[in-house]
Design a protein around this motif. Structure first.
Motif, mmCIF file in Angstrom:
data_model
loop_
_atom_site.group_PDB
_atom_site.id
_atom_site.type_symbol
_atom_site.label_atom_id
_atom_site.label_comp_id
_atom_site.label_asym_id
_atom_site.label_seq_id
_atom_site.Cartn_x
_atom_site.Cartn_y
_atom_site.Cartn_z
ATOM 1 N N ARG A 139 0.815 -1.125 0.064
ATOM 2 C CA ARG A 139 -0.075 -0.008 0.096
ATOM 3 C C ARG A 139 0.914 1.303 -0.017
ATOM 4 O O ARG A 139 1.085 1.824 1.005
ATOM 5 C CB ARG A 139 -0.833 0.043 1.307
ATOM 6 C CG ARG A 139 -1.654 -1.000 1.289
ATOM 7 C CD ARG A 139 -3.048 -0.829 1.936
ATOM 8 N NE ARG A 139 -3.894 -1.982 2.101
ATOM 9 C CZ ARG A 139 -4.740 -2.109 3.103
ATOM 10 N NH1 ARG A 139 -4.742 -1.531 4.197
ATOM 11 N NH2 ARG A 139 -5.421 -3.300 3.180
ATOM 12 N N SER A 163 -3.367 5.546 -6.831
ATOM 13 C CA SER A 163 -3.256 4.544 -7.303
ATOM 14 C C SER A 163 -3.990 4.420 -8.612
ATOM 15 O O SER A 163 -3.576 3.611 -9.742
ATOM 16 C CB SER A 163 -3.225 3.034 -6.334
ATOM 17 O OG SER A 163 -4.690 3.122 -5.996
ATOM 18 N N ASN A 164 -5.190 4.623 -8.596
ATOM 19 C CA ASN A 164 -5.880 4.415 -9.723
ATOM 20 C C ASN A 164 -5.672 5.355 -11.056
ATOM 21 O O ASN A 164 -5.626 5.108 -12.073
ATOM 22 C CB ASN A 164 -7.493 4.803 -9.495
ATOM 23 C CG ASN A 164 -8.196 3.851 -8.608
ATOM 24 O OD1 ASN A 164 -7.788 2.516 -8.752
ATOM 25 N ND2 ASN A 164 -9.300 4.152 -8.046
ATOM 26 N N CYS A 205 -2.679 5.972 -2.001
ATOM 27 C CA CYS A 205 -4.184 5.760 -1.556
ATOM 28 C C CYS A 205 -4.938 5.271 -3.000
ATOM 29 O O CYS A 205 -4.342 5.115 -3.947
ATOM 30 C CB CYS A 205 -4.845 7.049 -1.193
ATOM 31 S SG CYS A 205 -4.539 8.378 -2.201
ATOM 32 N N LYS A 206 -6.001 4.974 -2.789
ATOM 33 C CA LYS A 206 -6.935 4.332 -3.864
ATOM 34 C C LYS A 206 -6.938 5.420 -5.044
ATOM 35 O O LYS A 206 -6.679 5.214 -6.090
ATOM 36 C CB LYS A 206 -8.298 4.161 -3.518
ATOM 37 C CG LYS A 206 -8.404 2.845 -2.841
ATOM 38 C CD LYS A 206 -9.879 2.363 -2.731
ATOM 39 C CE LYS A 206 -9.934 0.972 -1.927
ATOM 40 N NZ LYS A 206 -11.364 0.465 -2.052
#
Length: 170
Positions: A117, A124-125, A120-121
């Motif tokens: 990780r 990463s997207n 954050c999402k």
């Protein structure tokens, strides 16, 4: 010799109390050789049992045992560690991190240290989108199969270049 020491030919089985003590000592940061001597086991047996207990979630991976002073302010990928938080349900060390985009999240220490990780999402997207664009560009640049007419045209160009080079040489 094993018979004299009271050991069978098989390895001595681990009792639940021994495993609890092993995990307790390991999670406090004791060295493997010290644990082996306290429990009367070989270092190899301790390593094997620690690997099993780490997979089961009872023993922490060693990377998690870094002290708070060592980790505060360190950056892993796009995340910077801000503070330590209360351990999670699996007793994993949790760290409050801030991503480069400004989002703050509590993340398990083992996930940060092992590189699972690093953003954050949202970030990463966004990176996935960039990677997809790069992959598509690479596919376009890859050599495609040429038709027979394209091969003949290419061969004519090569022959013309060779003829021009020979004429210039003479």
């Amino acid at each position: 010799m094993r018979h004299e020491r009271g050991l069978s030919s098989k390895a001595r089985q681990w009792k639940r109390a021994d495993i609890d003590r092993l995990c307790e000592l390991w999670n406090k940061g004791a060295k493997t050789a010290d644990i082996a001597s306290r429990l009367g086991r070989s270092v190899k047996a301790v390593y094997v049992q620690i690997a099993r207990q780490t997979k089961a979630g009872r023993a922490f991976p060693r990377a998690v045992h870094a002290t708070e002073d060592d980790l505060l302010g360190r950056t892993f990928g796009m995340r910077t560690i801000i503070a330590a938080t209360v351990p999670g349900a699996g007793r994993t060390a949790m760290w409050l991190t801030q991503c480069q985009c400004g989002a703050e999240h509590a993340v398990p220490g083992d996930k940060i240290m092992t590189g699972h990780r690093l953003a954050c999402k949202a970030c990463s997207n966004r990176d996935k989108g960039k990677r997809r664009i790069i992959a598509n560009e690479r596919k376009k640049q890859q050599k495609k199969f040429l038709s027979f007419a394209e091969i003949r045209a290419r061969d004519r160009q090569i022959a013309a270049r060779h003829a021009a080079a020979e004429a210039a040489f003479v």
